[in-house]
Design a protein around this motif. Structure first.
Motif, PDB file in Angstrom:
ATOM      1  N   ASN A  67     -10.258   4.607  12.159  1.00 37.67           N
ATOM      2  CA  ASN A  67     -11.593   4.204  12.614  1.00 37.67           C
ATOM      3  C   ASN A  67     -11.462   3.504  13.969  1.00 37.67           C
ATOM      4  OD1 ASN A  67     -13.971   2.782  13.100  1.00 37.67           O
ATOM      5  ND2 ASN A  67     -14.273   2.183  10.966  1.00 37.67           N
ATOM      6  N   ARG A  93      -8.143   7.387  -0.471  1.00 34.04           N
ATOM      7  CA  ARG A  93      -9.353   6.568  -0.324  1.00 34.04           C
ATOM      8  C   ARG A  93     -10.043   6.708   1.022  1.00 34.04           C
ATOM      9  NH1 ARG A  93     -10.276   2.788  -4.773  1.00 34.04           N
ATOM     10  NH2 ARG A  93      -8.615   3.377  -6.208  1.00 34.04           N
ATOM     11  N   ARG A 120      -4.613  -5.810   3.333  1.00 39.70           N
ATOM     12  CA  ARG A 120      -4.464  -4.358   3.130  1.00 39.70           C
ATOM     13  C   ARG A 120      -5.811  -3.644   2.983  1.00 39.70           C
ATOM     14  NH1 ARG A 120      -2.415  -3.498  -3.120  1.00 39.70           N
ATOM     15  NH2 ARG A 120      -4.167  -4.565  -4.118  1.00 39.70           N
ATOM     16  N   THR A 125       0.858  -1.188   0.000  1.00 38.59           N
ATOM     17  CA  THR A 125       0.000   0.000   0.000  1.00 38.59           C
ATOM     18  C   THR A 125       0.890   1.233   0.000  1.00 38.59           C
ATOM     19  OG1 THR A 125      -1.935   1.010   1.051  1.00 38.59           O
ATOM     20  CG2 THR A 125      -0.242   0.193   2.535  1.00 38.59           C
ATOM     21  N   ARG A 159     -14.283   9.908   2.870  1.00 40.51           N
ATOM     22  CA  ARG A 159     -15.139   9.960   1.673  1.00 40.51           C
ATOM     23  C   ARG A 159     -16.601   9.689   2.028  1.00 40.51           C
ATOM     24  NH1 ARG A 159     -14.062   6.267  -2.656  1.00 40.51           N
ATOM     25  NH2 ARG A 159     -13.050   4.918  -1.142  1.00 40.51           N
ATOM     26  N   GLY A 198     -15.389  -4.042   1.737  1.00 41.11           N
ATOM     27  CA  GLY A 198     -15.330  -2.587   1.912  1.00 41.11           C
ATOM     28  C   GLY A 198     -16.320  -1.812   1.070  1.00 41.11           C
ATOM     29  N   ARG A 199     -16.401  -2.184  -0.216  1.00 36.73           N
ATOM     30  CA  ARG A 199     -17.275  -1.427  -1.119  1.00 36.73           C
ATOM     31  C   ARG A 199     -18.737  -1.511  -0.703  1.00 36.73           C
ATOM     32  NH1 ARG A 199     -15.510  -1.348  -7.434  1.00 36.73           N
ATOM     33  NH2 ARG A 199     -13.630  -0.263  -6.831  1.00 36.73           N
ATOM     34  N   HIS A 250     -19.656   8.912  12.740  1.00 30.48           N
ATOM     35  CA  HIS A 250     -18.649   7.877  13.002  1.00 30.48           C
ATOM     36  C   HIS A 250     -17.504   8.063  12.012  1.00 30.48           C
ATOM     37  CE1 HIS A 250     -16.593   4.172  13.450  1.00 30.48           C
ATOM     38  NE2 HIS A 250     -17.148   3.558  12.427  1.00 30.48           N
ATOM     39  N   CYS A 283     -19.753  -0.721  15.598  1.00 27.74           N
ATOM     40  CA  CYS A 283     -19.376   0.706  15.655  1.00 27.74           C
ATOM     41  C   CYS A 283     -20.435   1.601  16.304  1.00 27.74           C
ATOM     42  CB  CYS A 283     -18.995   1.215  14.267  1.00 27.74           C
ATOM     43  SG  CYS A 283     -17.593   0.325  13.582  1.00 27.74           S
ATOM     44  N   ASN A 338     -14.473   6.787   7.302  1.00 32.27           N
ATOM     45  CA  ASN A 338     -13.824   7.089   6.032  1.00 32.27           C
ATOM     46  C   ASN A 338     -14.201   8.527   5.666  1.00 32.27           C
ATOM     47  OD1 ASN A 338     -13.346   7.416   3.201  1.00 32.27           O
ATOM     48  ND2 ASN A 338     -13.265   5.194   2.986  1.00 32.27           N
ATOM     49  N   MET A 346     -14.284  -7.971   5.842  1.00 39.73           N
ATOM     50  CA  MET A 346     -15.036  -6.773   5.439  1.00 39.73           C
ATOM     51  C   MET A 346     -15.045  -6.652   3.918  1.00 39.73           C
ATOM     52  SD  MET A 346     -14.399  -2.781   6.448  1.00 39.73           S
ATOM     53  CE  MET A 346     -13.065  -2.505   5.287  1.00 39.73           C
TER      54      MET A 346
END
Ligand code: UT7
Length: 324
Positions: free
Chosen positions: A281, A36, A152, A28, A256, A216-217, A251, A113, A254, A214
């Motif tokens: 996070n 991101r 990653r 990464t 974005r 992610g998307r 929270h 969360c 991210n 996870m």
């Protein structure tokens, strides 16, 4: 009677893990992570001095001092954590011992969360029914003990820490206004198994763990769809105008996601405080840590109208409209 936040405390462990550090562990780069997620660094607990329970105690001591209360006034402690270091006693019990509030009711809740939001609303239920006059709402997490440090897609996101609010029963304050939701049938995109063996990340190396999964998307899409919808539903349910809200404390998952929510609600990004760049996070600890930071830098003053909202594993999500 309603609970009013009269004190805040937080704790972040001293060890920092930067994006450059991560780029030596997995394929990464600082550029990718920053673009991101907005994250530049996260705090990592050592698992010895600092664990979910001990970080909770440190944040609670700070919150009690901030509130200026005598610990004997505390009659309830509810802690949220998805990453407790003990099966029992509860983190709430550990906190009770640390602050010296022997005798009060103590228990933990787990709602991933949004756990702190769930704990906050549970405490408000105790206060509004006359069963508590002064309570601690704790969020404490050591995600670093659970993430797969070779994945990653997830390990770049999370950090450790704890945050605590002191709620005191007051009159002449708006009653608790909230909505909480869950959709278990959509929960497969984010889950984490219980640890079978204690695994700890130390200075020398990062031990592989395969506990967390996870997509992610999918989680991203869930967040940018459900969070704005929930905030609009909250404003309709309680009849307030989003333009009158001073801050939307989201929270910190991210940057974005936060930007997308600001856009969908047509509210300026300046009303969406962020500290994700420094903390990553921290799951259920993220909202109280951010509120404490806002109090310290003067943004959070009495009377400020705040919407706080969180989302995560379950899937679960929830939002509150409060007057600070
Ligand atoms: O508390 C709630 C918990 N979770 C969340 O809020 C997570 C929400 N989701 C997210 O934040 C984002 O989905 C991530 C930050 C996790 C990932 O960002 P993304 O823009 O959705 O990336 P992606 O997973 O679609 O991956 C895009 C590309 C892939 O490569 P290819 O297939 O296009 O060649 C990944 O393999 O980026 C690659 N990739 C990475 N590259 C460099 C994934 N992770 C990394 C990485 N560094 N760390």
């Amino acid at each position: 009677m309603t609970g009013r936040i009269i004190g805040l405390g937080s704790y972040l462990p001293p060890r920092l893990l930067t994006n450059d550090d991560l780029s030596k562990m997995v394929e990464t780069s600082d550029e990718w992570i920053t673009e991101r997620t907005g994250i530049k660094q996260r705090h990592i607990a050592d698992g010895i001095e600092d664990k979910a329970s001990t970080m909770a105690c440190k944040a609670a001591l700070a919150a009690v001092e901030d509130a200026g209360i005598d610990p004997s006034e505390i009659d309830l402690i509810v802690a949220a954590s998805t990453t407790p270091d003990l099966v029992f006693p509860s983190i709430a019990c550990c906190v009770q011992r640390a602050v010296g509030a022997d005798g009060c009711a103590c228990f933990d809740v787990n709602s991933a969360c949004p756990g702190w939001v769930a704990a906050y609303n549970t405490v408000q239920g105790f206060i509004e029914s006359g069963n508590s006059k002064c309570a601690l709402v704790v969020g404490a997490e050591m995600l670093s003990n659970y993430v797969d440090w070779e994945d990653r897609g997830t390990c770049i996101l999370f950090g450790d820490g704890a945050g605590v609010a002191v709620l005191k029963a007051v009159e002449d304050h708006p009653s608790n206004r909230f909505i909480m939701k869950a959709s278990a049938k959509r929960g497969d995109c984010l889950h984490c198994e219980t640890m079978k063996q204690p695994k700890r990340m130390d200075e020398e190396g990062f031990i592989k763990s395969t506990n967390m999964f996870m997509a992610g998307r999918e989680v991203f899409k869930f967040a940018v769809t459900e969070v704005p919808a929930l905030i609009i539903e909250l404003s309709e349910k309680y009849g307030f105008d989003l333009n009158d809200v001073d801050y939307f404390v989201l929270h910190q998952a991210n940057q974005r996601i936060i930007e997308a929510v600001s856009k969908r609600l047509d509210q300026p990004l300046e009303k969406f405080p962020m500290n994700i760049q420094n903390t990553g996070n921290t799951s259920s600890a993220s909202i109280p840590i951010l509120l404490k930071e806002m109090k310290d830098d003067g943004r959070l003053t009495p009377g400020k109208k705040i919407v706080f909202t969180s989302f995560g594993g379950g899937l679960t999500w929830g939002a509150n409209y409060i007057e600070y």
